[in-house]
Structures are given as structure tokens and as C-alpha cells.
Write a protein that holds these residues in place. Structure first.
Motif, PDB file in Angstrom:
ATOM      1  N   ALA A   1       4.587  12.356  21.676  1.00 40.55           N
ATOM      2  CA  ALA A   1       3.993  12.107  22.991  1.00 40.55           C
ATOM      3  C   ALA A   1       3.717  13.418  23.712  1.00 40.55           C
ATOM      4  O   ALA A   1       2.695  13.572  24.390  1.00 40.55           O
ATOM      5  CB  ALA A   1       4.925  11.232  23.823  1.00 40.55           C
ATOM      6  N   ARG A   2       4.635  14.366  23.567  1.00 41.74           N
ATOM      7  CA  ARG A   2       4.421  15.684  24.172  1.00 41.74           C
ATOM      8  C   ARG A   2       3.210  16.379  23.557  1.00 41.74           C
ATOM      9  O   ARG A   2       2.442  17.048  24.242  1.00 41.74           O
ATOM     10  CB  ARG A   2       5.662  16.544  23.998  1.00 41.74           C
ATOM     11  CG  ARG A   2       5.620  17.850  24.781  1.00 41.74           C
ATOM     12  CD  ARG A   2       5.891  19.032  23.885  1.00 41.74           C
ATOM     13  NE  ARG A   2       7.210  19.018  23.314  1.00 41.74           N
ATOM     14  CZ  ARG A   2       7.447  19.342  22.050  1.00 41.74           C
ATOM     15  NH1 ARG A   2       6.445  19.632  21.229  1.00 41.74           N
ATOM     16  NH2 ARG A   2       8.676  19.373  21.579  1.00 41.74           N
TER      17      ARG A   2
ATOM     18  N   PHE B   1      -8.815  12.843  22.657  1.00 43.09           N
ATOM     19  CA  PHE B   1      -8.631  13.960  21.727  1.00 43.09           C
ATOM     20  C   PHE B   1      -7.150  14.204  21.481  1.00 43.09           C
ATOM     21  O   PHE B   1      -6.727  14.418  20.332  1.00 43.09           O
ATOM     22  CB  PHE B   1      -9.293  15.216  22.300  1.00 43.09           C
ATOM     23  CG  PHE B   1      -9.014  16.465  21.502  1.00 43.09           C
ATOM     24  CD1 PHE B   1      -9.757  16.767  20.374  1.00 43.09           C
ATOM     25  CD2 PHE B   1      -7.996  17.336  21.882  1.00 43.09           C
ATOM     26  CE1 PHE B   1      -9.492  17.915  19.624  1.00 43.09           C
ATOM     27  CE2 PHE B   1      -7.727  18.489  21.150  1.00 43.09           C
ATOM     28  CZ  PHE B   1      -8.475  18.774  20.011  1.00 43.09           C
ATOM     29  N   GLY B   2      -6.337  14.180  22.522  1.00 36.32           N
ATOM     30  CA  GLY B   2      -4.905  14.397  22.363  1.00 36.32           C
ATOM     31  C   GLY B   2      -4.257  13.362  21.459  1.00 36.32           C
ATOM     32  O   GLY B   2      -3.440  13.694  20.592  1.00 36.32           O
TER      33      GLY B   2
ATOM     34  N   LEU C   1      -0.169   4.803  29.929  1.00 39.14           N
ATOM     35  CA  LEU C   1      -0.175   4.213  28.589  1.00 39.14           C
ATOM     36  C   LEU C   1       1.181   4.345  27.915  1.00 39.14           C
ATOM     37  O   LEU C   1       1.626   3.440  27.194  1.00 39.14           O
ATOM     38  CB  LEU C   1      -1.258   4.869  27.735  1.00 39.14           C
ATOM     39  CG  LEU C   1      -2.702   4.590  28.147  1.00 39.14           C
ATOM     40  CD1 LEU C   1      -3.676   5.370  27.277  1.00 39.14           C
ATOM     41  CD2 LEU C   1      -3.002   3.091  28.077  1.00 39.14           C
ATOM     42  N   THR C   2       1.856   5.467  28.147  1.00 38.57           N
ATOM     43  CA  THR C   2       3.188   5.660  27.574  1.00 38.57           C
ATOM     44  C   THR C   2       4.170   4.646  28.130  1.00 38.57           C
ATOM     45  O   THR C   2       4.944   4.024  27.385  1.00 38.57           O
ATOM     46  CB  THR C   2       3.688   7.089  27.854  1.00 38.57           C
ATOM     47  OG1 THR C   2       2.780   8.028  27.267  1.00 38.57           O
ATOM     48  CG2 THR C   2       5.078   7.306  27.282  1.00 38.57           C
TER      49      THR C   2
ATOM     50  N   VAL D   1       0.805   8.386  12.667  1.00 40.99           N
ATOM     51  CA  VAL D   1       0.785   7.196  13.519  1.00 40.99           C
ATOM     52  C   VAL D   1       0.741   7.661  14.972  1.00 40.99           C
ATOM     53  O   VAL D   1       0.991   8.830  15.266  1.00 40.99           O
ATOM     54  CB  VAL D   1       2.024   6.292  13.304  1.00 40.99           C
ATOM     55  CG1 VAL D   1       2.047   5.689  11.924  1.00 40.99           C
ATOM     56  CG2 VAL D   1       3.304   7.073  13.568  1.00 40.99           C
ATOM     57  N   LEU D   2       0.445   6.743  15.867  1.00 42.37           N
ATOM     58  CA  LEU D   2       0.495   7.060  17.289  1.00 42.37           C
ATOM     59  C   LEU D   2       1.950   7.145  17.747  1.00 42.37           C
ATOM     60  O   LEU D   2       2.844   6.557  17.117  1.00 42.37           O
ATOM     61  CB  LEU D   2      -0.259   6.005  18.085  1.00 42.37           C
ATOM     62  CG  LEU D   2      -1.778   5.985  17.859  1.00 42.37           C
ATOM     63  CD1 LEU D   2      -2.411   4.816  18.608  1.00 42.37           C
ATOM     64  CD2 LEU D   2      -2.418   7.298  18.289  1.00 42.37           C
TER      65      LEU D   2
END
Length: 275
Positions: free
Chosen positions: A121-122, A239-240, A193-194, A250-251
Motif C-alpha cells: 500500500a505504501r 499508475f501507483g 479505497l484502502t 496482486v493488489l
């Protein structure tokens, strides 16, 4: 007779796998990394030439494009909200504070409760912010409040609040013509979203979705951004997420919540003595 082993790229592949495997974050390293990264981001962002004339021309172009698309209502929103003093003052302070407070809060929450997903996530957040610097360099853009003609209200100056690093006494500390893309949107959407993907409490997930919507309203009402700046922030975030997806496979929300315990090394097979 023992057969010599061929040296291959296995060690390199193993190193890459270890780097891509979720690791337990270390507090001192994360604090240092975030501090140095934000300092570097601010340094580069503010070192980009302001190019006032080009930024104003670009703002006029964006405004014409939005008129052509039928979405140029920022001025109406700005004037309407500015007429309600308590509301616009609150939005000024929202713009100045929550951008940083909420983002750091989500990082702390991930570090504490989702350590297995924290690094991925970072990475999304850092890649989003990094690519935004390219936008600031290639497309200097004046915010609506600085456009020629004075049709927008600079709500910070009018109401004497400190709601923008590019207004009032703080204007010399920040590049005033780095409006595209909007990292207020990029960061707030990352937070939202997180939270929506990982929170277990329904009302918290709802707040996660509402946060970027409220931020969008604030950046337009305070005349700090156009709608298209927000779209730029969304593209940077995409993009991130792509970078994180390519690196980890994976996400972030698909990774395990906790860091898997390290597996003990497999014992080496017993060697049969040569005859």
C-alpha cells in the motif's frame, strides 16, 4: 565423482522473491522513509520552475476545455460556498490539514493492523506521488484562484485563514503553479479505497468512500483545483496501483493481513560418498 553445480540466475531470482515477499515493517525505518520521501517530494516540487506565463495559459486552456465538455461549474461552486462563511472557513482548514492527517493516519493503521499489506500500500502511495512530479514539470498549471480576470475567490485571503500553502504568508514556500495533478485527490482516493477494502466496520467503509468525494468538493470550492486536476490525480493513483500489482503480483488488499512466519530452511540432502 562429484558433479560441479552450474551457476545460474537462481540466487538473483531468490533475492527478487524475497524483496517481493511481504516483510514486517520496522517503525524507525518507516518514519525515516516517510520523512525523507516527503522532504524530497517537496524539494523537487518546489524546485520545478513556476513558469507563470505558461501556467496561466494552461489554466485558460483547461477552462476552455471544461466549457467545451459542459463541466465548467467550479466558479459557481466557489462563489456559492464562499457565501456561507462558516462552511468555507471549515473547508479552508480541511484543505490545509486533513490531506496530511488522514494519510498519515491510514499509514499508521496499516502498519499496526495490516503489516502484511503495509509495504504494498505504501508503494502505491509513493509511486502515485512520484509520477505526479512529472506532471508538475511537464504541465505547469495555475489554480483557478490565480487565473487572470479575478473571477474566482481566493477563499484563504478573503477569510484570513491558512487553508493553502500557496496563499497568504505561505505562498513563497510552495510552487503555486503545481496544480496538475491534484495530490489532494490522489492521496484521499488512496485513503478511501484502502479503508473501503480493508475496514471491517460498515460505517468506516462508508466514510472511506465519502472522504475523496468531500475532498473533491473542497478543492473546487476553495478554487485550488479544476475538475481535470482531480482526473489527473486519479490517473496517477491508477499508475501507483499498477506498479504495486506488477511488483507484488496482486493488489495490496489481496495480500495476507499478517506477515507470514519465516519458513525454516530445508535441510540439505545427504551426499552419497563417491565410490
Amino acid at each position: 565423482m562429484a558433479v560441479p553445480r552450474t551457476v545460474t540466475g537462481g540466487n538473483g531470482q531468490g533475492a527478487r522473491r524475497r524483496l517481493r515477499r511481504p516483510q514486517r515493517p520496522r517503525l524507525w525505518f518507516e518514519i525515516l522513509l516517510i520523512a525523507v520521501s516527503y522532504w524530497t517530494y517537496s524539494l523537487i516540487r518546489n524546485a520545478v520552475p513556476e513558469q507563470r506565463a505558461e501556467a496561466l495559459r494552461n489554466a485558460d486552456w483547461v477552462w476552455r476545455v471544461e466549457h467545451g465538455l459542459g463541466i465548467a461549474v467550479e466558479q459557481s461552486v466557489n462563489h456559492a460556498v464562499n457565501s456561507v462563511t462558516w462552511l468555507i472557513v471549515g473547508m479552508n482548514y480541511y484543505y490545509a490539514t486533513l490531506h496530511f492527517v488522514v494519510t498519515l493516519g491510514v499509514l499508521v493503521w496499516l502498519y499496526r493492523w495490516h503489516p502484511g499489506r503495509y509495504a504494498a500500500a505504501r508503494l502505491v502511495l509513493f509511486a502515485t506521488t512520484g509520477v505526479a512530479l512529472v506532471g508538475y514539470y511537464l504541465f505547469p498549471l495555475a489554480p483557478p484562484r490565480l487565473m487572470r480576470g479575478g473571477t474566482f475567490v481566493d477563499t484563504v485571503l478573503v477569510h484570513h485563514t491558512w487553508g493553502s500553502m500557496a496563499s497568504g504568508d505561505l505562498k513563497n514556500m510552495s510552487n503555486q503553479y503545481a496544480a496538475m495533478p491534484s495530490m489532494h485527490i490522489g492521496w484521499s482516493l488512496w485513503c478511501g479505497l484502502t479503508i473501503f477494502a480493508l475496514a471491517s466496520v460498515p460505517w468506516m467503509r462508508l466514510l472511506g468512500l465519502l472522504y475523496p468525494v468531500a475532498t473533491l468538493t473542497v478543492i473546487v470550492a476553495t478554487a485550488n483545483h479544476f475538475w481535470l486536476d482531480a482526473l489527473g490525480g486519479v490517473l496517477c493513483l491508477a499508475f501507483g496501483f499498477t506498479v504495486a500489482r506488477l511488483w507484488y503480483g496482486v493488489l495490496p488488499h489481496c495480500l495476507p493481513r499478517l506477515v507470514p512466519a519465516p519458513q525454516p530452511p530445508e535441510p540439505a540432502p545427504a551426499r552419497t560418498p563417491s565410490p
